[in-house]
Design a protein around this motif. Structure first.
Motif, mmCIF file in Angstrom:
data_model
loop_
_atom_site.group_PDB
_atom_site.id
_atom_site.type_symbol
_atom_site.label_atom_id
_atom_site.label_comp_id
_atom_site.label_asym_id
_atom_site.label_seq_id
_atom_site.Cartn_x
_atom_site.Cartn_y
_atom_site.Cartn_z
ATOM 1 N N PRO A 152 29.815 67.637 50.129
ATOM 2 C CA PRO A 152 29.165 68.797 49.533
ATOM 3 C C PRO A 152 27.652 68.696 49.541
ATOM 4 C CG PRO A 152 30.933 67.925 48.111
ATOM 5 C CD PRO A 152 30.662 66.908 49.176
ATOM 6 N N GLU A 154 25.512 68.282 51.876
ATOM 7 C CA GLU A 154 24.784 68.865 53.007
ATOM 8 C C GLU A 154 24.631 70.353 52.746
ATOM 9 O OE1 GLU A 154 25.743 67.322 57.031
ATOM 10 O OE2 GLU A 154 27.432 66.449 56.001
ATOM 11 N N ASP A 155 23.589 70.740 52.088
ATOM 12 C CA ASP A 155 23.429 72.113 51.613
ATOM 13 C C ASP A 155 22.294 72.811 52.339
ATOM 14 O OD1 ASP A 155 24.301 74.142 49.858
ATOM 15 O OD2 ASP A 155 22.528 73.805 48.612
ATOM 16 N N SER A 304 27.809 74.195 53.126
ATOM 17 C CA SER A 304 28.128 72.768 53.090
ATOM 18 C C SER A 304 29.417 72.528 53.861
ATOM 19 C CB SER A 304 28.276 72.271 51.660
ATOM 20 O OG SER A 304 29.447 72.786 51.073
#
Length: 323
Positions: A152, A154-155, A304
């Motif tokens: 999660p 990697e936004d 994400s």
């Protein structure tokens, strides 16, 4: 499981259609003068009969994306590749069924062939899933690993909601335009190259092959280009301009195709190949650009890795509603 359900339902569907014939005969006799009511009831009946297999078909792409995409840095390449391969498969199915399988095996034989392929995929995936559990049980994988859980963290918080929803609007409109072009060109070319099932197959295959290649190409480019939203908008403008020119070109190509049909009147296979190649090179630029929308919108809308399945599924649904 989805593939097995599609395959099994493929055998049941013709029996359901046969069972519904008396009901629709009664409906037609009672409502044939009420155009809108009859068509609404027909639509609802078709939706009920087809809902199970088509929902399963629509679910396969986001599920595969969730499995295959392990890092946002490769999101465009991987989603574009999956969509492109899926669409190439659709083109291959159109060619095989349109030119050979129905002629060789008949309708039922071709249906059983498709059912066997779906069931084979289902069995293979279940077997692979069993092996995958064993692999996961013995290895600790990172976010970038082949089978690692989504991360999660990697936004893409730098993208505002305006860009996200704008990309979805573009995707919906692109779906509408793609289907409109396909219908328009199929009808136009039916008059020019001959109103046969083979001509329709050639138009369909050349169109969706361009979409597939565009998805693969621009998915790869999207991972290497900073401003994905500008790449998305520019591809749509290029597609629109080329569609105007190509539609004019196709509308004035009667003599060319008439000569082609005359010169190769006794060589069916060669004539079909030449038709396909000519149409492909006519349509290649706009279809490449239209095929770009899936991986580009996927990159913009997916925030994400953990939400790849939901994001891709929702975006794909919006595109299909437009279509």
């Amino acid at each position: 499981i989805l593939e097995l359900a599609i395959g099994i339902y493929g055998l049941i569907l013709p029996l359901l259609i046969i069972a519904c014939k008396p009901v629709y005969a009664i409906l037609y006799n009672q409502l044939y003068s009420h155009f809108m009511i009859y068509n609404i009831i027909t639509f609802l009946g078709c939706a009920i009969i087809l809902c199970i297999p088509v929902i399963c078909m629509g679910a396969t792409l986001p599920i595969l994306c969730r499995f295959y995409v392990t890092s946002l840095s490769h999101l465009g390449t991987h989603t574009g590749r999956l969509y492109g391969l899926n669409t190439i498969g659709a083109a291959a199915g159109s060619v095989l069924c349109g030119f050979w399988l129905i002629n060789l095996l008949g309708i039922w034989g071709t249906l059983v062939f498709g059912v066997l392929i779906n069931c084979a995929i289902g069995v293979f995936c279940i077997a692979a899933g069993g092996r995958l559990k064993q692999v996961r049980g013995h290895t600790v994988t990172s976010a970038a690993g082949s089978f690692g859980p989504a991360v999660p963290g990697e936004d893409k918080s730098e993208q505002g909601p305006g860009i996200l929803y704008g990309a979805l609007v573009v995707f919906a409109v692109s779906g509408f335009c793609s289907m409109a072009y396909e219908v328009f060109w199929a009808k136009l070319l039916g008059l020019i190259v001959g109103p046969t099932t083979y001509s329709f197959t050639i138009v369909l295959v050349t169109f969706i092959l361009g979409l597939a290649l565009g998805s693969i190409l621009f998915g790869w480019l999207a991972d290497r280009y900073g401003k994905t939203i500008w790449l998305l908008l520019s591809t749509q403008v290029v597609a629109a301009l080329f569609v105007l020119g190509i539609s004019q070109l196709l509308g004035n190509s009667q003599f060319f195709f008439a000569k082609l049909i005359f010169y190769f009147q006794d060589q069916f296979a060669l004539r079909s190949i030449i038709k396909g190649l000519v149409l492909f090179f006519m349509m290649v630029v706009p279809t490449l650009c239209l095929g770009a929308t899936f991986p580009l919108v996927g990159m913009i809308y997916t925030r994400s890795v953990a939400k790849v399945g939901g994001s891709i599924g929702f975006a794909y649904a919006i595109n299909t509603v437009g279509a």
